[in-house]
Design a protein around this motif. Structure first.
Motif, PDB file in Angstrom:
ATOM      1  N   SER A 130      17.356  53.072  45.795  1.00  0.00           N
ATOM      2  CA  SER A 130      17.216  54.016  46.915  1.00  0.00           C
ATOM      3  C   SER A 130      15.882  54.747  46.893  1.00  0.00           C
ATOM      4  CB  SER A 130      18.357  55.041  46.880  1.00  0.00           C
ATOM      5  OG  SER A 130      18.243  55.903  45.756  1.00  0.00           O
ATOM      6  N   TYR A 131      15.203  54.773  45.736  1.00  0.00           N
ATOM      7  CA  TYR A 131      13.914  55.440  45.635  1.00  0.00           C
ATOM      8  C   TYR A 131      12.749  54.506  45.984  1.00  0.00           C
ATOM      9  CZ  TYR A 131      15.788  59.678  43.519  1.00  0.00           C
ATOM     10  OH  TYR A 131      16.455  60.861  43.296  1.00  0.00           O
ATOM     11  N   LEU A 132      13.013  53.234  46.191  1.00  0.00           N
ATOM     12  CA  LEU A 132      11.964  52.266  46.467  1.00  0.00           C
ATOM     13  C   LEU A 132      11.761  52.101  47.969  1.00  0.00           C
ATOM     14  CD1 LEU A 132      13.035  49.550  43.876  1.00  0.00           C
ATOM     15  CD2 LEU A 132      11.225  51.254  43.628  1.00  0.00           C
ATOM     16  N   PRO A 133      10.551  51.688  48.388  1.00  0.00           N
ATOM     17  CA  PRO A 133      10.323  51.451  49.819  1.00  0.00           C
ATOM     18  C   PRO A 133      11.187  50.311  50.329  1.00  0.00           C
ATOM     19  CG  PRO A 133       8.486  50.633  48.486  1.00  0.00           C
ATOM     20  CD  PRO A 133       9.361  51.429  47.571  1.00  0.00           C
ATOM     21  N   ASP A 134      11.750  50.499  51.501  1.00  0.00           N
ATOM     22  CA  ASP A 134      12.646  49.481  52.059  1.00  0.00           C
ATOM     23  C   ASP A 134      11.837  48.459  52.865  1.00  0.00           C
ATOM     24  OD1 ASP A 134      14.968  48.186  52.573  1.00  0.00           O
ATOM     25  OD2 ASP A 134      15.649  49.533  54.156  1.00  0.00           O
ATOM     26  N   LYS A 135      10.930  47.763  52.178  1.00  0.00           N
ATOM     27  CA  LYS A 135      10.056  46.776  52.811  1.00  0.00           C
ATOM     28  C   LYS A 135      10.071  45.481  52.011  1.00  0.00           C
ATOM     29  CE  LYS A 135       6.818  50.190  54.725  1.00  0.00           C
ATOM     30  NZ  LYS A 135       5.403  50.655  54.722  1.00  0.00           N
ATOM     31  N   PHE A 136       9.935  44.386  52.738  1.00  0.00           N
ATOM     32  CA  PHE A 136       9.816  43.062  52.119  1.00  0.00           C
ATOM     33  C   PHE A 136      11.000  42.739  51.197  1.00  0.00           C
ATOM     34  CE2 PHE A 136       5.476  44.952  52.402  1.00  0.00           C
ATOM     35  CZ  PHE A 136       5.057  44.253  53.533  1.00  0.00           C
ATOM     36  N   GLY A 137      12.106  43.362  51.450  1.00  0.00           N
ATOM     37  CA  GLY A 137      13.299  43.089  50.646  1.00  0.00           C
ATOM     38  C   GLY A 137      13.221  43.599  49.219  1.00  0.00           C
ATOM     39  N   ILE A 138      12.316  44.574  48.970  1.00  0.00           N
ATOM     40  CA  ILE A 138      12.112  45.064  47.603  1.00  0.00           C
ATOM     41  C   ILE A 138      13.397  45.646  47.023  1.00  0.00           C
ATOM     42  CG2 ILE A 138      10.930  46.818  46.218  1.00  0.00           C
ATOM     43  CD1 ILE A 138       8.464  46.379  47.951  1.00  0.00           C
ATOM     44  N   ARG A 139      14.097  46.441  47.822  1.00  0.00           N
ATOM     45  CA  ARG A 139      15.308  47.085  47.308  1.00  0.00           C
ATOM     46  C   ARG A 139      16.340  46.061  46.865  1.00  0.00           C
ATOM     47  NH1 ARG A 139      16.604  52.231  51.344  1.00  0.00           N
ATOM     48  NH2 ARG A 139      14.710  53.440  50.862  1.00  0.00           N
ATOM     49  N   LYS A 140      16.549  45.046  47.685  1.00  0.00           N
ATOM     50  CA  LYS A 140      17.550  44.031  47.351  1.00  0.00           C
ATOM     51  C   LYS A 140      17.153  43.246  46.106  1.00  0.00           C
ATOM     52  CE  LYS A 140      19.567  43.328  51.931  1.00  0.00           C
ATOM     53  NZ  LYS A 140      19.839  42.342  53.015  1.00  0.00           N
ATOM     54  N   ILE A 141      15.861  42.951  45.993  1.00  0.00           N
ATOM     55  CA  ILE A 141      15.380  42.192  44.826  1.00  0.00           C
ATOM     56  C   ILE A 141      15.592  42.996  43.548  1.00  0.00           C
ATOM     57  CG2 ILE A 141      13.319  41.270  43.699  1.00  0.00           C
ATOM     58  CD1 ILE A 141      12.270  40.604  46.547  1.00  0.00           C
ATOM     59  N   VAL A 142      15.195  44.277  43.583  1.00  0.00           N
ATOM     60  CA  VAL A 142      15.337  45.130  42.398  1.00  0.00           C
ATOM     61  C   VAL A 142      16.807  45.334  42.060  1.00  0.00           C
ATOM     62  CG1 VAL A 142      14.977  47.463  41.510  1.00  0.00           C
ATOM     63  CG2 VAL A 142      13.127  46.297  42.720  1.00  0.00           C
ATOM     64  N   GLU A 143      17.627  45.577  43.075  1.00  0.00           N
ATOM     65  CA  GLU A 143      19.051  45.806  42.823  1.00  0.00           C
ATOM     66  C   GLU A 143      19.705  44.563  42.199  1.00  0.00           C
ATOM     67  OE1 GLU A 143      23.111  46.979  45.248  1.00  0.00           O
ATOM     68  OE2 GLU A 143      21.179  47.659  46.029  1.00  0.00           O
ATOM     69  N   ALA A 144      19.343  43.376  42.702  1.00  0.00           N
ATOM     70  CA  ALA A 144      19.900  42.136  42.150  1.00  0.00           C
ATOM     71  C   ALA A 144      19.486  41.956  40.693  1.00  0.00           C
ATOM     72  CB  ALA A 144      19.442  40.948  42.988  1.00  0.00           C
ATOM     73  N   ALA A 145      18.219  42.270  40.401  1.00  0.00           N
ATOM     74  CA  ALA A 145      17.736  42.143  39.026  1.00  0.00           C
ATOM     75  C   ALA A 145      18.457  43.125  38.101  1.00  0.00           C
ATOM     76  CB  ALA A 145      16.228  42.384  38.985  1.00  0.00           C
ATOM     77  N   LEU A 146      18.675  44.336  38.597  1.00  0.00           N
ATOM     78  CA  LEU A 146      19.357  45.336  37.779  1.00  0.00           C
ATOM     79  C   LEU A 146      20.817  44.963  37.519  1.00  0.00           C
ATOM     80  CD1 LEU A 146      17.869  48.622  39.282  1.00  0.00           C
ATOM     81  CD2 LEU A 146      17.442  47.667  37.013  1.00  0.00           C
ATOM     82  N   TRP A 147      21.470  44.362  38.519  1.00  0.00           N
ATOM     83  CA  TRP A 147      22.853  43.920  38.304  1.00  0.00           C
ATOM     84  C   TRP A 147      22.901  42.802  37.265  1.00  0.00           C
ATOM     85  CZ3 TRP A 147      26.889  46.543  38.805  1.00  0.00           C
ATOM     86  CH2 TRP A 147      27.118  47.383  39.895  1.00  0.00           C
ATOM     87  N   LYS A 148      21.908  41.939  37.270  1.00  0.00           N
ATOM     88  CA  LYS A 148      21.866  40.868  36.275  1.00  0.00           C
ATOM     89  C   LYS A 148      21.712  41.458  34.871  1.00  0.00           C
ATOM     90  CE  LYS A 148      19.678  36.410  35.302  1.00  0.00           C
ATOM     91  NZ  LYS A 148      18.676  35.418  35.751  1.00  0.00           N
ATOM     92  N   TYR A 149      20.848  42.459  34.771  1.00  0.00           N
ATOM     93  CA  TYR A 149      20.667  43.144  33.485  1.00  0.00           C
ATOM     94  C   TYR A 149      21.963  43.845  33.080  1.00  0.00           C
ATOM     95  CZ  TYR A 149      19.027  46.722  30.200  1.00  0.00           C
ATOM     96  OH  TYR A 149      18.867  47.543  29.113  1.00  0.00           O
ATOM     97  N   ALA A 150      22.635  44.473  34.061  1.00  0.00           N
ATOM     98  CA  ALA A 150      23.889  45.178  33.784  1.00  0.00           C
ATOM     99  C   ALA A 150      24.976  44.228  33.289  1.00  0.00           C
ATOM    100  CB  ALA A 150      24.365  45.925  35.031  1.00  0.00           C
ATOM    101  N   SER A 151      24.949  42.982  33.768  1.00  0.00           N
ATOM    102  CA  SER A 151      25.939  41.993  33.316  1.00  0.00           C
ATOM    103  C   SER A 151      25.843  41.763  31.818  1.00  0.00           C
ATOM    104  CB  SER A 151      25.733  40.666  34.057  1.00  0.00           C
ATOM    105  OG  SER A 151      25.971  40.825  35.428  1.00  0.00           O
ATOM    106  N   TRP A 152      24.616  41.745  31.307  1.00  0.00           N
ATOM    107  CA  TRP A 152      24.415  41.623  29.859  1.00  0.00           C
ATOM    108  C   TRP A 152      24.718  42.946  29.158  1.00  0.00           C
ATOM    109  CZ3 TRP A 152      20.841  44.549  27.114  1.00  0.00           C
ATOM    110  CH2 TRP A 152      20.755  44.256  25.747  1.00  0.00           C
ATOM    111  N   LEU A 153      24.220  44.050  29.719  1.00  0.00           N
ATOM    112  CA  LEU A 153      24.297  45.346  29.049  1.00  0.00           C
ATOM    113  C   LEU A 153      25.732  45.808  28.832  1.00  0.00           C
ATOM    114  CD1 LEU A 153      22.713  47.812  27.978  1.00  0.00           C
ATOM    115  CD2 LEU A 153      22.826  48.759  30.293  1.00  0.00           C
ATOM    116  N   THR A 154      26.579  45.683  29.851  1.00  0.00           N
ATOM    117  CA  THR A 154      27.946  46.194  29.728  1.00  0.00           C
ATOM    118  C   THR A 154      28.713  45.526  28.598  1.00  0.00           C
ATOM    119  OG1 THR A 154      28.640  44.625  31.453  1.00  0.00           O
ATOM    120  CG2 THR A 154      28.155  46.882  32.151  1.00  0.00           C
TER     121      THR A 154
END
Length: 408
Positions: free
Chosen positions: A128-152
């Protein structure tokens, strides 16, 4: 038990994680457990405080550029590990997964003790703190969920405050969290107010004695969408004698004040700043007519719980876990995210119908009763004991004899 809590924010810093960590630490200490909290220092230096069974170690930190009044730690690994070695906990509870969670997991592995984590934020918070351009938010969110899959999976267990968030985490990571509410102190937050108390509170904040109060409490940052609250309340203010009270602070405060000026409602909007005293905050809830929030990122919403416990009708958005507390047409109204006109109509509907508002007040309190702090504390204590027993059984379980490759 010896319980260690790892968290970056801790009171007087104000955030959901800091409030929850403090409540748990104090209650577990009151129950006779030895408790250690390791957190960021709100001062210019490190220091340690001990009171009874509770010790709080504050590490040197720097200002968080994204959050007013918040601090962040820089490379705390060595000091966190040393503090844990000195304390020798039976269980660790992290309230931040990376900076504090990482050394916590390292110590837990070395010492063969359990570690749990509460999910106060999900990847959409960062996005939510990132600019909503070029799909940046979706890309970052997807990457973070992938990291969360390992982290949890690196924790002995994961805690989530609501069923909704637990389902989201399960669907995204495959890990099923234990659902334990943040809880609410129903002795502090309640709806009973004397005439003298209400007059004194209104005078304290320079509010008319009989005007309806539209209330918003929380951080004034980008992710909370407070500008939508102001826009929605603005129409209601112009059509009635209501005032808007905004409690909290954040990077958006100046622009929000300017927005009120541009709407011509600045004389009817009061910004109080942070109010850390719970008794004072509870009095503000009790003089209010309706609570409004436009946040779409809540994992539970402590402010929403406080409003419900204080017997307020609530106007919010239909997002994440909010419908677990705000039931449309029962104790408030839910608008679709971003629908400012609908939020404004909901506010006006409550202000113009005292009988319905009174009914909603009773329903809000009844819903809040399900989130008693005492239940939250008991569930955490049982979980800690369960994790310790399970880890102990694993440690003493006889190893299975290795198969002889000659006979495989």
């Amino acid at each position: 038990m010896r319980i260690a809590y790892l968290t970056q924010p801790y009171p007087p810093m104000v955030s959901g994680a800091s409030i929850v960590a403090e409540q748990l630490a104090q209650e577990m200490a009151n129950r006779g457990h030895e408790v250690l909290v390791i957190a960021a220092s709100e001062k210019q230096h490190a220091y340690t405080q001990t009171e009874g069974n509770l010790t709080v170690i504050r590490l040197i930190s720097i200002n968080n550029p994204l959050r007013v009044g918040q601090k962040i730690l820089l490379a705390p690994r060595r000091k966190v590990l040393q503090a844990l070695r000195d304390f020798q906990p039976d269980v660790i509870h992290a309230h931040e997964p990376v900076q504090m969670g990482s050394p916590g997991r390292e110590y837990a592995r070395q010492s063969c003790i359990p570690i749990t984590m509460t999910t106060h934020q999900l990847p959409w918070f960062v996005a939510s703190y990132l600019p909503d351009k070029f799909g940046i938010r979706k890309i970052v969110e997807a990457a973070l969920w992938k990291y969360a899959s390992w982290l949890t999976k690196e924790f002995s267990s994961v805690i989530s405050p609501t069923q909704t968030i637990s389902r989201i985490i399960k669907s995204k990571t495959g890990t099923k969290p234990r659902t334990i509410s943040y809880g609410i102190d129903l002795q502090i937050f309640h709806s009973h107010s004397s005439a003298e108390e209400e007059i004194a509170t209104r005078c304290q904040f320079d509010l008319p004695l009989n005007a309806p109060i539209i209330l918003h409490t929380g951080r004034l940052d980008t992710d909370k969408s407070v500008e939508r609250v102001i826009l929605a309340a603005g129409a209601a203010i112009r059509e009635s004698d209501a005032y808007l009270l905004v409690v909290g602070d954040g990077n958006q405060k100046r622009s929000l004040i300017q927005l009120c000026r541009s709407l011509g409602i600045e004389s009817r909007v009061h910004f109080t700043g942070f109010i850390s005293n719970k008794e004072e905050l509870a009095r503000i809830y009790r003089i209010s007519s309706v609570f409004v929030t436009a946040s779409e990122i809540e994992t539970q919403g402590i402010a929403i719980l406080e409003a419900a416990a204080s017997g307020l009708p609530i106007v919010a958005v239909k997002a994440t876990c909010i419908p677990e507390i705000v039931q449309h047409g029962v104790n408030g109204y839910l608008a679709n995210p971003g629908d400012i006109d609908a939020m404004s109509r909901c506010i006006a509907k409550i202000l113009s119908n005292p009988a319905k508002a009174c009914e909603m007040k009773l329903k809000s309190r009844a819903i809040a009763e399900k989130f008693r702090a005492e239940v939250t504390f008991a569930k955490h204590e049982r979980l800690y004991k369960q994790m310790i027993r399970q880890k102990s059984r694993q440690a003493f379980a006889p190893e299975k004899p290795a198969k002889n490759p000659l006979y495989v």
